[in-house]
Design an enzyme around this catalytic site. Structure first.
Site, PDB file in Angstrom:
ATOM      1  N   SER A   1       0.842  -1.265  -0.010  1.00 28.47           N
ATOM      2  CA  SER A   1       0.109   0.010   0.000  1.00 28.47           C
ATOM      3  C   SER A   1       0.940   1.069  -0.029  1.00 28.47           C
ATOM      4  O   SER A   1       1.688   1.597   1.002  1.00 28.47           O
ATOM      5  CB  SER A   1      -0.971  -0.086   1.183  1.00 28.47           C
TER       6      SER A   1
ATOM      7  N   GLN B   1      -0.103   4.054   0.046  1.00 23.69           N
ATOM      8  CA  GLN B   1      -0.861   5.190   1.211  1.00 23.69           C
ATOM      9  C   GLN B   1      -0.241   4.781   2.543  1.00 23.69           C
ATOM     10  O   GLN B   1       0.029   5.649   3.459  1.00 23.69           O
ATOM     11  CB  GLN B   1      -2.426   4.903   1.240  1.00 23.69           C
TER      12      GLN B   1
ATOM     13  N   ASP C   1      -5.577   0.308  -9.265  1.00 20.26           N
ATOM     14  CA  ASP C   1      -6.623   1.180  -9.768  1.00 20.26           C
ATOM     15  C   ASP C   1      -7.085   0.989 -11.348  1.00 20.26           C
ATOM     16  O   ASP C   1      -8.641   1.407 -11.605  1.00 20.26           O
ATOM     17  CB  ASP C   1      -6.165   2.644  -9.507  1.00 20.26           C
TER      18      ASP C   1
ATOM     19  N   LYS D   1     -11.499  -0.595  -1.353  1.00 18.75           N
ATOM     20  CA  LYS D   1     -11.352   0.617  -2.126  1.00 18.75           C
ATOM     21  C   LYS D   1     -12.787   1.389  -1.714  1.00 18.75           C
ATOM     22  O   LYS D   1     -13.362   1.104  -0.803  1.00 18.75           O
ATOM     23  CB  LYS D   1     -11.370   0.344  -3.592  1.00 18.75           C
TER      24      LYS D   1
END
Length: 428
Positions: A166, A168, A314, A341
């Site tokens: 990840s 993020q 994505d 998501k």
């Protein structure tokens, strides 16, 4: 909303909006840098505008003109306590990275978002930050937003092995590490997008990257910069797929970001036999960008999994659509991250495309898509997820037997406010 259907070709040139990941981070680095940061081709969509709003609430002066965003940064210590909770809307990037930025500040903050954000897991960010000395918790002690961050904590270095791939989570740890004592070491599970690492260097900082290991020292100072955000390859992906599956099509996409951690879809298109050419590539403020040209192609099924998944996570919804128009079976695996998501994208893709006549089986960590299948008129929904909404519009272009009605079409504005206009500009 009634979608555009029954079109025989898409021809022309599009400049896709600025990269969403980089637009978020440009504001964040501009805010924690000292001096003026000028950002061009910034993505003026709901998510990124929410990041601007959050930093304004934290006392950062940000000017917005037609051409530029100007951030007047005063360093980490220039951030001030907001008057109330920070509402970041639908943006998972904003809430998770802000948790790292605010973990080391000397004031308390509450961050909240919309109903989608309230369902997304935050322990993956909270646990490493708590290991570094941060104090934070979710609603009623859970891992879900609103997230309360308690200030006046001294952060310490950590060596952290990431359990999930990840960007993020990695970025949140990096932002906290910049405020910690000593050198933090992060071991990635798989290589993920590295915009945060590159931006540290762009803003005059230091970071070491060696394979899957990242080293970053605390106490660094950053200097404001001028930068141009390249086009978002995740937004370009919808037109890449449209150009490949629509007959008599040729689409040229200019100034698309070509960071290798983001271009997995190019590899998949090549595996499937699609016509995709990259030309005129150049470095745009340290980031590779170029022109991508796609043409109508005969496609074949493929298998997608392993370390390519973080490079196209994505894009999987629209890659699934691409696979419905390929001969044979396509298997997408190792993509369980899609379940957390904006919506459960595995289920959403299968449910909505199957309504239109696709043959897709959802699995625990991906999708099995059997092609080639014609697509038909149906009533579909985005589930409030921008990428599902845009994928369904591309699917609708193939429909010849009626209307496709999309519920919650407004979600598209999260990342691409001019999406439907750009589709219309390519119609023959």
């Amino acid at each position: 909303m009634k979608l555009i259907t029954n079109k025989q070709g898409l021809v022309g040139n599009i400049t896709v909006p600025g990269d969403k990941s980089m637009s978020h981070r440009s504001i964040m680095f501009g805010a924690i840098a000292e001096g003026k940061t000028v950002i061009r081709h910034f993505l003026r969509a709901d998510d990124c505008l929410g990041t601007i709003k959050a930093f304004k609430a934290l006392g950062v002066k940000i000017e917005e003109t037609d051409e530029e965003i100007i951030v007047h940064g005063t360093g980490f210590d220039g951030l001030k306590q907001a008057d109330g909770p920070l509402d970041i809307g639908n943006s998972g990037t904003t809430i998770r990275l802000m948790m790292g930025i605010l973990a080391g500040r000397d004031f308390d903050t509450v961050i909240l978002g919309d109903e989608s954000i309230a369902k997304r897991p935050m322990n993956r960010v909270m646990l490493p930050l708590q290991e570094m000395g941060a104090k934070m918790h979710g609603k009623d002690g859970s891992e879900f937003a609103p997230i309360t961050i308690l200030g006046k904590q001294s952060l310490k270095r950590v060596e952290y092995h990431m359990p999930v791939a990840s960007a993020q989570v990695k970025s949140a740890i990096i932002f906290a590490a910049l405020q910690a004592d000593g050198e933090t070491i992060i071991h990635e599970k798989e290589k993920t997008r590295d915009h945060t690492e590159h931006m540290i260097r762009q803003f005059g900082g230091e970071i070491e990257m060696d394979g899957l290991t990242i080293r970053v020292k605390g106490g660094q100072k950053f200097i404001g910069q001028e930068m141009t955000v390249p086009g978002d390859v995740s937004s370009a992906a919808f037109f890449i797929v449209a150009g490949l599956i629509m007959p008599n099509s040729e689409i040229e996409l200019t100034h698309v970001g070509l960071n290798p951690t983001r271009t997995g879809i190019f590899d998949v298109v090549e595996q499937m036999g699609g016509s995709l050419v990259v030309k005129d590539s150049s470095r745009s403020t340290g980031k590779l960008a170029g022109t991508v040209v796609v043409k109508s192609s005969e496609l074949k099924g493929t298998e997608i999994g392993g370390d390519i998944i973080p490079r196209l996570i994505d894009e999987i919804p629209v890659i699934a659509l691409l696979a419905t128009q390929a001969e044979g079976t396509t298997i997408i695996k190792d993509a369980a991250e899609l379940k957390v998501k904006e919506t459960n994208r595995i289920d959403a893709v299968a449910t909505e495309l199957n309504k239109m006549g696709a043959d897709i089986t959802p699995t625990e960590d991906g999708l099995i898509i059997r092609g080639k299948t014609p697509l038909h008129a149906a009533n579909v929904t985005s589930y409030g997820d921008h990428r599902i909404g845009m994928m369904l519009q591309i699917a609708a272009l193939l429909v010849e037997d009626g209307d496709v009605e999309l519920d919650r079409a407004e979600a598209v504005s999260v990342s691409y406010p001019t999406f439907f206009e750009d589709i219309r500009s390519l119609l023959k």
